[in-house]
Design an enzyme around this catalytic site. Structure first.
Site, PDB file in Angstrom:
ATOM      1  N   ARG A   1      11.746  -6.437   5.266  1.00 33.57           N
ATOM      2  CA  ARG A   1      11.678  -5.028   4.863  1.00 33.57           C
ATOM      3  C   ARG A   1      12.706  -4.179   5.619  1.00 33.57           C
ATOM      4  O   ARG A   1      12.915  -4.357   6.807  1.00 33.57           O
ATOM      5  CB  ARG A   1      10.269  -4.492   5.137  1.00 33.57           C
TER       6      ARG A   1
ATOM      7  N   ARG B   1      11.755  -1.446  10.782  1.00 37.05           N
ATOM      8  CA  ARG B   1      10.718  -0.845  11.614  1.00 37.05           C
ATOM      9  C   ARG B   1      10.557  -1.682  12.874  1.00 37.05           C
ATOM     10  O   ARG B   1      10.634  -2.892  12.839  1.00 37.05           O
ATOM     11  CB  ARG B   1       9.387  -0.832  10.844  1.00 37.05           C
TER      12      ARG B   1
ATOM     13  N   LYS C   1       0.822  -1.215   0.000  1.00 36.00           N
ATOM     14  CA  LYS C   1       0.000   0.000   0.000  1.00 36.00           C
ATOM     15  C   LYS C   1       0.856   1.266   0.000  1.00 36.00           C
ATOM     16  O   LYS C   1       0.579   2.209  -0.729  1.00 36.00           O
ATOM     17  CB  LYS C   1      -0.930   0.044   1.226  1.00 36.00           C
TER      18      LYS C   1
ATOM     19  N   ARG D   1       0.180  -8.269  13.955  1.00 28.44           N
ATOM     20  CA  ARG D   1      -0.418  -7.302  13.023  1.00 28.44           C
ATOM     21  C   ARG D   1      -1.305  -8.016  12.010  1.00 28.44           C
ATOM     22  O   ARG D   1      -2.370  -7.511  11.644  1.00 28.44           O
ATOM     23  CB  ARG D   1       0.676  -6.505  12.298  1.00 28.44           C
TER      24      ARG D   1
ATOM     25  N   ARG E   1      -9.234   0.795   9.155  1.00 28.24           N
ATOM     26  CA  ARG E   1      -8.743  -0.518   9.563  1.00 28.24           C
ATOM     27  C   ARG E   1      -9.772  -1.306  10.350  1.00 28.24           C
ATOM     28  O   ARG E   1      -9.498  -2.430  10.764  1.00 28.24           O
ATOM     29  CB  ARG E   1      -7.495  -0.350  10.411  1.00 28.24           C
TER      30      ARG E   1
HETATM   31  P1  AMP Z   1       1.138   0.829   8.888  1.00 28.36           P
HETATM   32  O1  AMP Z   1       2.327   1.673   8.634  1.00 28.36           O
HETATM   33  O2  AMP Z   1      -0.058   1.241   8.074  1.00 28.36           O
HETATM   34  O3  AMP Z   1       1.411  -0.637   8.788  1.00 28.36           O
HETATM   35  O4  AMP Z   1       0.706   1.103  10.416  1.00 28.36           O
HETATM   36  C1  AMP Z   1       1.570   0.807  11.484  1.00 28.36           C
HETATM   37  C2  AMP Z   1       0.792   0.779  12.798  1.00 28.36           C
HETATM   38  O5  AMP Z   1       0.181   2.052  13.028  1.00 28.36           O
HETATM   39  C3  AMP Z   1      -0.345  -0.207  12.869  1.00 28.36           C
HETATM   40  O6  AMP Z   1       0.109  -1.502  13.206  1.00 28.36           O
HETATM   41  C4  AMP Z   1      -1.206   0.414  13.961  1.00 28.36           C
HETATM   42  O7  AMP Z   1      -0.643   0.203  15.239  1.00 28.36           O
HETATM   43  C5  AMP Z   1      -1.093   1.889  13.654  1.00 28.36           C
HETATM   44  N1  AMP Z   1      -2.131   2.340  12.691  1.00 28.36           N
HETATM   45  C6  AMP Z   1      -1.948   2.789  11.424  1.00 28.36           C
HETATM   46  N2  AMP Z   1      -3.122   3.106  10.844  1.00 28.36           N
HETATM   47  C7  AMP Z   1      -4.080   2.843  11.776  1.00 28.36           C
HETATM   48  C8  AMP Z   1      -5.511   2.936  11.785  1.00 28.36           C
HETATM   49  N3  AMP Z   1      -6.197   3.341  10.702  1.00 28.36           N
HETATM   50  N4  AMP Z   1      -6.152   2.578  12.917  1.00 28.36           N
HETATM   51  C9  AMP Z   1      -5.486   2.174  14.002  1.00 28.36           C
HETATM   52  N5  AMP Z   1      -4.150   2.034  14.060  1.00 28.36           N
HETATM   53  C10 AMP Z   1      -3.453   2.367  12.961  1.00 28.36           C
END
Ligand code: AMP
Length: 212
Positions: free
Chosen positions: A125, A158, A15, A169, A91
């Site tokens: 990654r 990360r 994404k 996750r 989400r």
């Molecule tokens: P990502 O970079 O999109 O994989 O997001 C990393 C982390 O940020 C996720 O595992 C959540 O802990 C938090 N996060 C990101 N977007 C959301 C969302 N829309 N709702 C809740 N937590 C989020």
């Protein structure tokens, strides 16, 4: 006319990479809750009735940050954006319902990638600590190990890309976010794209969807 694009998919589906490219291609804002939260990891949530006191604690555990925090980020980001590619939000169903109250969408696109592939992608990654460019130790290595091809910055993993957090996750994804994909599918609004091709192949398909 400026487009409102939603990109859905599991962690590791691509994404972030694809949203960035789409935003550049169609002159749209890239709105990503993950990046916004990483930039505000230590925001004080102690005044809220939440389990943890910072976004960092949720992210390192692989859990979702509370809706009220994330919704606020999205409201602000979308208010500043004419057209956008939304990445990492909604989400869960509550976020999807909130989103439908604050904006309309031209397309909801689902990047489909198998669970096995997601684990391999996420645990390998590496991300540039300077410019955010993304690499993979095996599938897309930099020219020099640990160094960003784009800017010479240091590549790091990360905090939430360790195997244990990746599993959590993905569990959270299948429990909370897959119903969101179903929600758009049931409404006839979902376009599915095979996310397992090369980044260029996937991008070409996405461009075709957005142009349509
Ligand atoms: P990502 O970079 O999109 O994989 O997001 C990393 C982390 O940020 C996720 O595992 C959540 O802990 C938090 N996060 C990101 N977007 C959301 C969302 N829309 N709702 C809740 N937590 C989020």
């Amino acid at each position: 006319m400026s487009k409102h694009i939603l990109l859905l998919g599991a962690p590791g589906a691509g994404k972030g990479t694809q949203s960035k490219r789409l935003a550049a291609e169609f002159d749209l804002e890239h709105v990503t809750t993950g990046d916004a939260l990483r930039a505000n990891k230590d925001m004080d949530l102690s005044h809220m009735d939440t389990e943890f006191d910072t976004p960092r604690a949720y992210m390192e555990a692989g859990e979702l940050v509370p809706d009220e925090v994330v919704n606020e980020i999205v409201v602000t980001a979308l208010a500043d954006a004419d057209g956008f590619v939304l990445d990492g939000y909604p989400r869960n169903i509550e976020q999807a319902e909130f989103l439908s109250e604050i904006t309309d969408l031209d397309a909801a696109v689902f990047l489909d990638v198998s669970e096995e592939e997601l684990v391999d992608r996420l645990t390998g990654r590496r991300v540039c600590s300077e410019c955010g460019a993304s690499y993979h130790v095996e599938f897309a290595p930099p020219e020099e190990a640990g160094v960003c091809d784009e800017c010479g910055g240091e590549l790091t993993q990360r905090d939430d890309d360790t195997e244990e957090t990746v599993r959590e996750r993905l569990r959270v994804y299948y429990e909370n976010t897959e119903p969101v994909v179903e929600h758009y599918r049931e409404r006839g609004e979902l376009v599915e794209v095979d996310g397992e091709g090369t980044p260029d192949e996937v991008f070409a398909e996405l461009v075709a969807v957005v142009e349509d």
